[in-house]
Design an enzyme around this catalytic site. Structure first.
Site, mmCIF file in Angstrom:
data_model
loop_
_atom_site.group_PDB
_atom_site.id
_atom_site.type_symbol
_atom_site.label_atom_id
_atom_site.label_comp_id
_atom_site.label_asym_id
_atom_site.label_seq_id
_atom_site.Cartn_x
_atom_site.Cartn_y
_atom_site.Cartn_z
ATOM 1 N N LYS A 11 -76.761 61.098 -8.328
ATOM 2 C CA LYS A 11 -75.758 62.054 -7.856
ATOM 3 C C LYS A 11 -76.204 63.509 -8.137
ATOM 4 C CE LYS A 11 -71.969 58.724 -8.501
ATOM 5 N NZ LYS A 11 -70.592 58.512 -9.020
ATOM 6 N N TYR A 51 -67.288 56.869 0.360
ATOM 7 C CA TYR A 51 -66.270 56.558 -0.655
ATOM 8 C C TYR A 51 -64.900 56.273 -0.032
ATOM 9 C CZ TYR A 51 -69.099 57.567 -4.829
ATOM 10 O OH TYR A 51 -70.021 57.524 -5.852
ATOM 11 N N PHE A 59 -58.340 61.303 -7.389
ATOM 12 C CA PHE A 59 -59.571 62.057 -7.638
ATOM 13 C C PHE A 59 -60.461 62.173 -6.396
ATOM 14 C CE2 PHE A 59 -60.196 57.624 -9.021
ATOM 15 C CZ PHE A 59 -61.266 57.245 -8.201
ATOM 16 N N ARG A 87 -75.881 47.755 -12.384
ATOM 17 C CA ARG A 87 -74.624 48.138 -13.034
ATOM 18 C C ARG A 87 -74.805 48.154 -14.564
ATOM 19 N NH1 ARG A 87 -70.446 50.154 -9.751
ATOM 20 N NH2 ARG A 87 -69.345 49.945 -11.709
ATOM 21 N N THR A 93 -68.250 53.359 -15.893
ATOM 22 C CA THR A 93 -67.911 54.523 -15.048
ATOM 23 C C THR A 93 -67.665 55.776 -15.892
ATOM 24 O OG1 THR A 93 -66.869 52.991 -13.484
ATOM 25 C CG2 THR A 93 -66.314 55.331 -13.264
ATOM 26 N N ARG A 104 -75.675 56.364 -17.847
ATOM 27 C CA ARG A 104 -74.509 57.248 -17.957
ATOM 28 C C ARG A 104 -74.312 57.736 -19.396
ATOM 29 N NH1 ARG A 104 -70.772 53.907 -13.624
ATOM 30 N NH2 ARG A 104 -71.122 55.280 -11.830
ATOM 31 N N ASN A 114 -70.859 61.377 -13.103
ATOM 32 C CA ASN A 114 -71.469 60.318 -13.907
ATOM 33 C C ASN A 114 -72.856 59.878 -13.448
ATOM 34 O OD1 ASN A 114 -70.633 58.950 -11.690
ATOM 35 N ND2 ASN A 114 -69.100 57.696 -12.726
ATOM 36 N N HIS A 117 -74.719 56.200 -8.885
ATOM 37 C CA HIS A 117 -73.875 55.213 -8.198
ATOM 38 C C HIS A 117 -74.645 53.908 -8.119
ATOM 39 C CE1 HIS A 117 -71.461 53.186 -5.149
ATOM 40 N NE2 HIS A 117 -72.620 52.825 -4.616
ATOM 41 N N GLU A 128 -73.660 49.383 2.111
ATOM 42 C CA GLU A 128 -74.066 50.718 1.636
ATOM 43 C C GLU A 128 -75.517 51.037 1.993
ATOM 44 O OE1 GLU A 128 -70.933 50.878 -2.148
ATOM 45 O OE2 GLU A 128 -73.085 50.853 -2.546
HETATM 46 P P1 DAT Z 1 -68.275 53.258 -10.233
HETATM 47 O O1 DAT Z 1 -69.009 54.492 -9.765
HETATM 48 O O2 DAT Z 1 -68.585 52.927 -11.665
HETATM 49 O O3 DAT Z 1 -68.423 52.100 -9.296
HETATM 50 P P2 DAT Z 1 -65.590 53.565 -9.107
HETATM 51 O O4 DAT Z 1 -66.108 52.823 -7.914
HETATM 52 O O5 DAT Z 1 -64.344 53.049 -9.748
HETATM 53 O O6 DAT Z 1 -66.711 53.642 -10.265
HETATM 54 O O7 DAT Z 1 -65.338 55.079 -8.733
HETATM 55 C C1 DAT Z 1 -66.248 55.780 -7.905
HETATM 56 C C2 DAT Z 1 -66.473 57.154 -8.483
HETATM 57 O O8 DAT Z 1 -65.249 57.895 -8.446
HETATM 58 C C3 DAT Z 1 -66.896 57.176 -9.948
HETATM 59 O O9 DAT Z 1 -68.278 56.966 -10.121
HETATM 60 C C4 DAT Z 1 -66.473 58.554 -10.357
HETATM 61 C C5 DAT Z 1 -65.178 58.752 -9.576
HETATM 62 N N1 DAT Z 1 -64.022 58.377 -10.411
HETATM 63 C C6 DAT Z 1 -63.599 57.114 -10.684
HETATM 64 N N2 DAT Z 1 -62.516 57.125 -11.483
HETATM 65 C C7 DAT Z 1 -62.245 58.430 -11.720
HETATM 66 C C8 DAT Z 1 -61.241 59.125 -12.474
HETATM 67 N N3 DAT Z 1 -60.308 58.474 -13.140
HETATM 68 N N4 DAT Z 1 -61.300 60.482 -12.496
HETATM 69 C C9 DAT Z 1 -62.244 61.167 -11.803
HETATM 70 N N5 DAT Z 1 -63.227 60.570 -11.073
HETATM 71 C C10 DAT Z 1 -63.221 59.233 -11.028
HETATM 72 MG MG MG Z 2 -67.794 51.756 -7.392
#
Ligand code: DAT
Ligand code: MG
Length: 142
Positions: A11, A51, A59, A87, A93, A104, A114, A117, A128
């Site tokens: 990212k 996304y 968010f 992962r 996350t 991370r 973070n 991805h 994807e």
């Molecule tokens: P991951 O990237 O671990 O698969 P996710 O799919 O739940 O996590 O969310 C996608 C992205 O969205 C994540 O990398 C960062 C952002 N995100 C997730 N939860 C968040 C939160 N509570 N506040 C801010 N950003 C968030």
């Molecule tokens: Mg995800």
């Protein structure tokens, strides 16, 4: 365990911190081999589309803003159990909860920024990878 492919993105914060090489080295050391790599500065609609599953989340706006802030590195990684392995290497996350030594934990600053991805299932990995790569941009490494 089977040989799988997964989508990884370094990212904008990872690119800004100059850890592209360290992250790719880690994947290679752990048996995840790049079979496609490109840099991209995502347009708003590309980040929103990628996304889309999160579009109702509070968010979402911040996430799209962040993902379009600067260039990213998009990779298709291949290896045994690639989806779960990636992962595991990434960590949780929220970097505050990420296990020691995960990408991370090492490089991310907060849950919104973070660093990496990784696809969450083989099915989503296929979707994807197709989102970012055409067939001629993917290579078999045997
Ligand atoms: P991951 O990237 O671990 O698969 P996710 O799919 O739940 O996590 O969310 C996608 C992205 O969205 C994540 O990398 C960062 C952002 N995100 C997730 N939860 C968040 C939160 N509570 N506040 C801010 N950003 C968030
Ligand atoms: Mg995800």
């Amino acid at each position: 365990m089977a040989i799988e492919r997964t989508l990884s993105i370094i990212k904008p914060d990872g690119v800004e911190k100059n850890v592209i090489g360290k992250i790719i080295a880690r994947f290679e050391e752990e048996g995840l081999t790049p079979v496609g790599i490109r840099m991209a500065h995502l347009a708003r609609h590309e980040a929103e589309g990628f996304y889309a599953v999160h579009k109702e989340r509070p968010f979402f706006g911040e996430l799209v803003e962040f993902m379009t802030r600067g260039p990213v590195v998009v990779m298709a990684l291949e290896g045994e159990d690639a989806v779960a392995k990636n992962r595991e290497i990434m960590g949780a996350t929220n970097p505050a909860e990420a296990a020691e030594g995960t990408l991370r934990a090492l490089y991310a600053t907060d849950i919104g920024e973070n660093t990496v991805h990784g696809s969450d299932s083989a099915e989503n990995a296929a979707i994807e990878i197709k989102y970012f790569f055409s067939d001629v941009q993917l290579f078999s490494r045997g």
